[in-house]
Each structure stands twice: as C-alpha cells, then as structure tokens.
Design a protein around this motif. Structure first.
Motif, PDB file in Angstrom:
ATOM      1  N   VAL A  28      -7.855   0.615   6.167  1.00 57.26           N
ATOM      2  CA  VAL A  28      -7.339   0.822   4.808  1.00 57.26           C
ATOM      3  C   VAL A  28      -6.630  -0.424   4.288  1.00 57.26           C
ATOM      4  O   VAL A  28      -6.976  -0.931   3.206  1.00 57.26           O
ATOM      5  N   VAL A  81       0.845  -1.189   0.000  1.00 58.06           N
ATOM      6  CA  VAL A  81       0.000   0.000   0.000  1.00 58.06           C
ATOM      7  C   VAL A  81       0.883   1.243   0.000  1.00 58.06           C
ATOM      8  O   VAL A  81       1.879   1.322   0.731  1.00 58.06           O
ATOM      9  N   PHE A  97       0.784   6.150   8.655  1.00 56.13           N
ATOM     10  CA  PHE A  97       0.149   7.391   8.212  1.00 56.13           C
ATOM     11  C   PHE A  97       0.968   8.616   8.609  1.00 56.13           C
ATOM     12  O   PHE A  97       1.249   9.486   7.775  1.00 56.13           O
ATOM     13  N   ASP A 154      -2.520   5.252  -2.365  1.00 57.08           N
ATOM     14  CA  ASP A 154      -3.629   4.337  -2.071  1.00 57.08           C
ATOM     15  C   ASP A 154      -4.459   4.845  -0.901  1.00 57.08           C
ATOM     16  O   ASP A 154      -5.691   4.720  -0.890  1.00 57.08           O
ATOM     17  N   ILE A 155      -3.791   5.413   0.096  1.00 58.24           N
ATOM     18  CA  ILE A 155      -4.506   5.933   1.267  1.00 58.24           C
ATOM     19  C   ILE A 155      -5.389   7.111   0.858  1.00 58.24           C
ATOM     20  O   ILE A 155      -6.559   7.203   1.265  1.00 58.24           O
ATOM     21  N   ALA A 159      -7.135   3.133  11.595  1.00 57.32           N
ATOM     22  CA  ALA A 159      -6.502   3.267  10.287  1.00 57.32           C
ATOM     23  C   ALA A 159      -6.260   1.931   9.605  1.00 57.32           C
ATOM     24  O   ALA A 159      -6.050   1.881   8.386  1.00 57.32           O
ATOM     25  N   ILE A 199      -9.494   6.927   1.488  1.00 55.23           N
ATOM     26  CA  ILE A 199     -10.091   7.648   2.624  1.00 55.23           C
ATOM     27  C   ILE A 199     -11.551   8.031   2.392  1.00 55.23           C
ATOM     28  O   ILE A 199     -12.406   7.767   3.264  1.00 55.23           O
ATOM     29  N   LEU A 245      -0.971  13.294   0.179  1.00 52.24           N
ATOM     30  CA  LEU A 245      -1.574  12.860   1.436  1.00 52.24           C
ATOM     31  C   LEU A 245      -1.629  14.010   2.428  1.00 52.24           C
ATOM     32  O   LEU A 245      -2.635  14.217   3.117  1.00 52.24           O
ATOM     33  N   TRP A 282      -5.098  11.309  12.009  1.00 49.13           N
ATOM     34  CA  TRP A 282      -5.977  10.375  11.320  1.00 49.13           C
ATOM     35  C   TRP A 282      -7.383  10.396  11.911  1.00 49.13           C
ATOM     36  O   TRP A 282      -8.376  10.428  11.172  1.00 49.13           O
ATOM     37  N   LEU A 331      -0.632   1.069   9.975  1.00 49.61           N
ATOM     38  CA  LEU A 331      -0.536   1.994   8.846  1.00 49.61           C
ATOM     39  C   LEU A 331       0.439   3.120   9.172  1.00 49.61           C
ATOM     40  O   LEU A 331       0.262   3.810  10.180  1.00 49.61           O
TER      41      LEU A 331
END
Length: 613
Positions: free
Chosen positions: A308, A282, A527, A286-287, A305, A291, A537, A579, A525
């Motif tokens: 995802v 990922v 993030f 992709d995130i 998270a 979302i 992002l 997040w 994740l």
C-alpha cells in the motif's frame, strides 16, 4: 503493465491479443506481436525496455534492456545465451526449425513468467491473469498453495494459486519440445567465502560498481527514488545525486501513528543530498481505497501490507512525471542487513557448547527443575534454549502466525484434509541446504534471495509500480553488484552481531552518520492500530472476513476471536493475520471467484463426477 505472453504447440487458432489485453493497462506501452508456425508472442513495454526479433522460422521476445543480434545469439549459443543477458529480463524464443519453445527469466526473478500445458500446447505469460485468457486454461484453485499463502503470506514459486499453472524461478529456463517440458538452471548464486582482498580496494570497487548500477538502472527515463531513510534507499539516492538527473527526485511515505513514522530520516537524507523531495502521509481512508486495487493487480494472493505505501509512493512519482522508480530492494539479502541474521547468530552460539554439557547440566536445570525456579532471567534462558535447540531453517518460523495459533485452530478440517502442513517447511529446508557447506550467513542469504526477495519484496514493488503506472528498477540487483557481494567473506557481511559490516564501512563517508547507525524500519503499515480507531477501515475488514467464513477455509470461531479479544490485546501482531485474511478474500472477490472448500461429502461426489466424465 509491461510484460509478454504467447503460446507454442498444436493450437489451431488463437488471437494472441486476447492474452495480451491485461498488458495494455500500462498506457505508455506499445504492443508488438508476431507469430511463427505453431506459436505466437505479444510484448508490451516502455520504449527502450524490450526487443521483438522476427526472422524466418524464429521469433524472440525479450522484456528487459534491448539486445542486438538476438537471432545470432540464439543460433550460436542456444540456452547459453542467457549468460549474455544482463539485468532484469524475461525471454521467450519460438524456434520453428528446432520445433521448440525456450523461456527464461533473470537471475533475481524480477520479471516473472508462468506457464501451463493446455492439451498439446504450452501457453505462457508474465502473469496468471494474462495466462488465464488462453482458451482452455483452468481456474481450479490449488488448496496447497492457499495453505502456503497463509504460512508465508505469499505463494512461493514454482507453485501458483491455480493447480495446473507453474512459475519459473530465478535463474531458471524452460524448454518445450516434442510435447515435453524440461526445466534447468542457467545460474545459481555462488559464494566465494575465502576470497581475500584489500579492504580499501574493495570499498573503491564497491562504490564504483554501485555507481555504474545506478547509472544503468536510470537509463534515459525520468527517474525517481523510493526513500525510506534506511541505508539501501539512502545509498540509491546518494549515487543518483552523483550520476543522475538534477535535482534527484525522491518520494517518501509517512504514518501518523505511534512507532511507525520515520519521515525524519527521509527528510534528513533529502536535505543532505539536496533532492526534490515529496512526501505523503497515508491515512486509514487511503488504505480502504487502495485495498481493492491492490488485490486486483496481484495475480496471486499477496499479503505484504507494505504494497500500500509502495503504491502511494509510486503514484506521487507518476504525478510528478516520473517514468521509472529506483528501489533499494536486494541490499539486505546481498550484504547481510536483516535483523534475523544477527538473532540467528546468537542462537547458533548454543551449538558451540559441548552436547554433554547441554544435555547433562544446562537443560535439566532449566526444564526438569522448572518448578523450583522462577524469575524473568530464568524465563529468558529457557526461551533461548528452546529456540536454539530448533535447527535452521525451522527456527526462522518460531514466530510464524499459523504455528502461534495452531493450524487446526485456524483452518477447517475439510480444507486441511487436502493439504500437507509440512510442505512449507520442506520447501524452506530444500532451499536452505542448497548452499550446504557454506557459512550460516550465506545460507540465510541464499534462502532470502528466493523467499524474501524474489517471492515477496520484488513482486510487492513491481506490482505497486504497475498499479501506479510507472516502471521499477533495482540497482542492487545489477549482475555486477550481485557478483561483488558473493566475493565478500562471511565476516564482512555479519561481524559478530553487527549487520552489513562491510557495507556500512564502505559508505561511512557517503551517507549521513544517523542513517548508518539507525535500525532497519521501512514502510511498515499500522493496519492493526488503525483497525481500532477507524470505522470505515474496520467495516471493510469485518465485511471481508465475514465473506471469507462462507468459503469454509478459515474457521468462523477463529475469525470471531481474532477480531474480538485477540486484536484488542495486540493490534500490531494480530492485525497482520487480519490483513492476510482480508487480502485473500479481496483477491477472490476482485476475480469474482465463488470458490469454497467442499465438504467431505461434496468432495467425494465431485471427484466421482470427474472420474465418470
């Protein structure tokens, strides 16, 4: 998606298909509906995953493994018929002769049901989004539930993000008759801590029980398995290799980020059991793409998270022809696998020291004489005593983000005026002490069965799979497996600080040694890490939090500080709060809800207008 919905009461007209419209997104699901007098039901599910029974004056919908003779079961057993139902299910019974509606969900809360009184009618559905399609339901947002979301990163049942809605809890039923709602429990987890059994016999029984659970979970469908390389997913893979379709199809997610990628363990398991393995790495892009869809599919604000990677894993499976994914969820909560169980056991050792010794010697030396004492060891000792002095379950929230930042630092005063900041801890206390008199490990397990499993992990996987277009099943939550786990002694779940003691002993000859000895990780994740490196992002996150400021819920200066110096200092830790806030704003945005916290003046005017109306 699969699910059911309906209503019962004094409604004059209603097109039940309107409520059922969200269910039709599951493109393989035929829709069945029926009505009886003052009520109606709609049911959507894969073939072989539901039952709709209709006879004179009686309508029954069962979302779960089909059961014959539903009418007879209801006429004979009434509410006690739930004990005859196995596995994941949601049940709705409209009985015109008794003039009542009966609802129930399974023992783990896998299949949800929410409900709301609208006048003299009770409407219900498997999601809030479906329920809101019933005429007259309110979209009024519950401020307390929003606070609970920021505290837990999800909204625990029985509450809902909407003021008038409620949700059934695991093992709970609802009866509606004579205009009144009655709730009760048909099942609760019952630990048998003193049960003794021969260890070799227990191991054999456990493997046999798990093997049957996996066989039952796969059914007649084309199945695949989530594979993180941990003990739970590896166990499902191992047993599926014994009883399932060959070759077993497994799916894994990886991350090209330091400290987050554990694909090597998944590959090791895949090689060991000769699975047809697929994997995907990922990316930040992709995130960004996922979302809005993640925020849309969850009917309640949801801040885990890991949804995802679960979604992309399920999407790979769907593209490969898989209809149902088997997950390892529940193993930690049944057999003692979460790291915090060992940590809390260490803290609880402080209670074994005589109170006089703690109060007269240890604590005065560590705290009252603190000015003369320095050093890393002393600092660790103080931290240990401080945490050990906090009673459970409050001690579990030592690292809670709201506590860390300070609630008034994070949230606007007008919003806080409408909430009880102590309510989340009160809910934890209530659940924790339901098993009063049991060992600490079993109290923690009972707590996690509700807050970690039913309210968090199961919705994460179920909704991620729904979004991808596949079903999900959880062999560890098979009724026989749950009952078996309840018979294990406390020491078989946690021996000293050794997690899953019995579980690992039982599987030592089944799983690769590296899996047995590895530490828990899962599909975490990165993030916060990627926020520092990916412009797209970062733009989505910053835009979302800018919009969130306008809702007057979270303080603008906190958001600025979070995105500024805090995130740079510790991306993983503070990225979690970013997040959680991003997903809250995205949840509002996907539903086009122009909700904002009223100021003190506008709130008074609004309440006056309601009273006048």
């Amino acid at each position: 998606m699969s699910g059911l919905c309906g209503w019962f009461g004094q409604a004059a007209t209603l097109q039940v298909e309107r409520m059922a419209a969200p269910l039709s997104r599951f493109d393989a699901a035929p829709l069945g509906s029926g009505s009886v007098g003052g009520g109606a039901l709609a049911l959507a599910a894969l073939p072989g995953s539901a039952t709709l029974h209709h006879e004179d004056g009686l309508l029954i919908a069962l979302w779960g493994a089909p059961v014959s003779g539903l009418g007879r079961l209801w006429r004979t057993l009434g509410e006690h018929m739930c004990a005859s139902l196995c596995g994941a299910f949601a049940l709705a019974v409209i009985d015109e002769r008794k003039e009542e509606l009966f609802l129930a969900i399974d023992r783990s809360g896998t299949h949800p049901l929410c409900y709301q009184m609208v006048g003299r009618t009770l409407a219900f559905a498997s999601s809030s989004d479906a329920l809101l399609r019933y005429p007259g339901t309110s979209r009024r947002i519950d401020s307390q539930s929003l606070y609970n979301y920021l505290y837990f990163h999800m909204i625990p049942a029985p509450d809902s993000v909407y003021c008038e809605q409620r949700r059934l809890m695991p093992g709970q039923y609802l009866r509606f008759r004579g205009g009144r709602v009655e709730r009760g429990k048909y099942w609760t987890m019952s630990f048998q801590e003193n049960a003794a059994a021969d260890l070799p016999a227990l191991k054999e029984e456990f493997i046999s029980t798990m093997r049957q659970a996996v066989r039952s979970a796969q059914g007649e469908h084309a199945v695949g398995a989530f594979l993180s390389g941990g003990t739970d997913s590896s166990t499902i893979t191992a047993l599926l290799a014994e009883v399932g379709q060959h070759p077993v199809r497994t799916y894994s997610i990886g991350f090209d980020a330091p400290g987050y990628d554990e694909m090597e363990y998944a590959r090791l398991v895949a090689r060991h059991f000769s699975t047809l393995h697929r994997e995907r790495y990922v990316t930040p892009g992709d995130i960004v793409d996922a979302i809005p869809h993640i925020a849309s599919v969850f009917d309640q604000p949801f801040g885990n998270a890991s949804a995802v990677p679960a979604y992309y894993c399920a999407q790979m499976a769907r593209d490969g022809g898989v209809v149902r994914m088997l997950g390892g969820d529940g193993g930690d909560e049944l057999f003692g696998g979460n790291e915090r169980y060992a940590r809390q056991a260490v803290f609880s050792r402080y209670d074994t020291i005589p109170p006089a010794l703690r109060q007269v010697l240890i604590e005065p030396v560590l705290f009252r004489l603190a000015g003369a004492m320095r050093g890393k060891l002393v600092s660790k000792a103080r931290s240990y005593v401080e945490q050990a002095s906090v009673p459970l379950p409050a001690r579990l929230e030592t690292y809670n983000l709201l506590h860390h930042y300070g609630v008034p630092t994070v949230l606007e005063a007008d919003f806080l005026a409408d909430v009880d900041i102590h309510a989340p801890l009160a809910a934890l206390n209530q659940a924790y002490w339901l098993t009063h008199g049991q060992s600490q490990i079993n109290q923690l397990l009972a707590l996690d069965l509700q807050f970690t499993l039913a309210d968090n992990d199961l919705p994460k996987v179920m909704k991620a799979c729904e979004l991808a277009g596949v079903e999900a099943a959880f062999p560890f939550l098979d009724d026989a497996v749950v009952a078996f786990s309840a018979r294990l002694s406390a020491r078989q779940k946690l021996k000293g600080t050794r997690l899953r003691y019995f579980f690992k002993q039982a599987l030592r000859e089944t799983l690769p040694r590296e899996v047995i000895s590895k530490k828990k990780h899962g599909f975490g994740l990165p993030f916060g890490y990627w926020l520092q490196t990916d412009a797209r992002l970062r733009s989505l996150a910053y835009d979302s939090l800018s919009d969130l400021k306008a809702r007057r819920l979270v303080r603008a200066d906190f958001i600025d500080g979070l995105l500024g110096h805090r995130l740079a200092q510790h991306p993983a830790y503070h990225g979690t709060m970013v997040w959680v806030l991003v997903m809250l704003e995205q949840w509002f945005a996907q539903r086009k809800l122009d909700w904002a916290v009223p100021t003190t003046t506008s709130r008074v005017d609004h309440e006056a207008a309601i009273r006048q109306a």
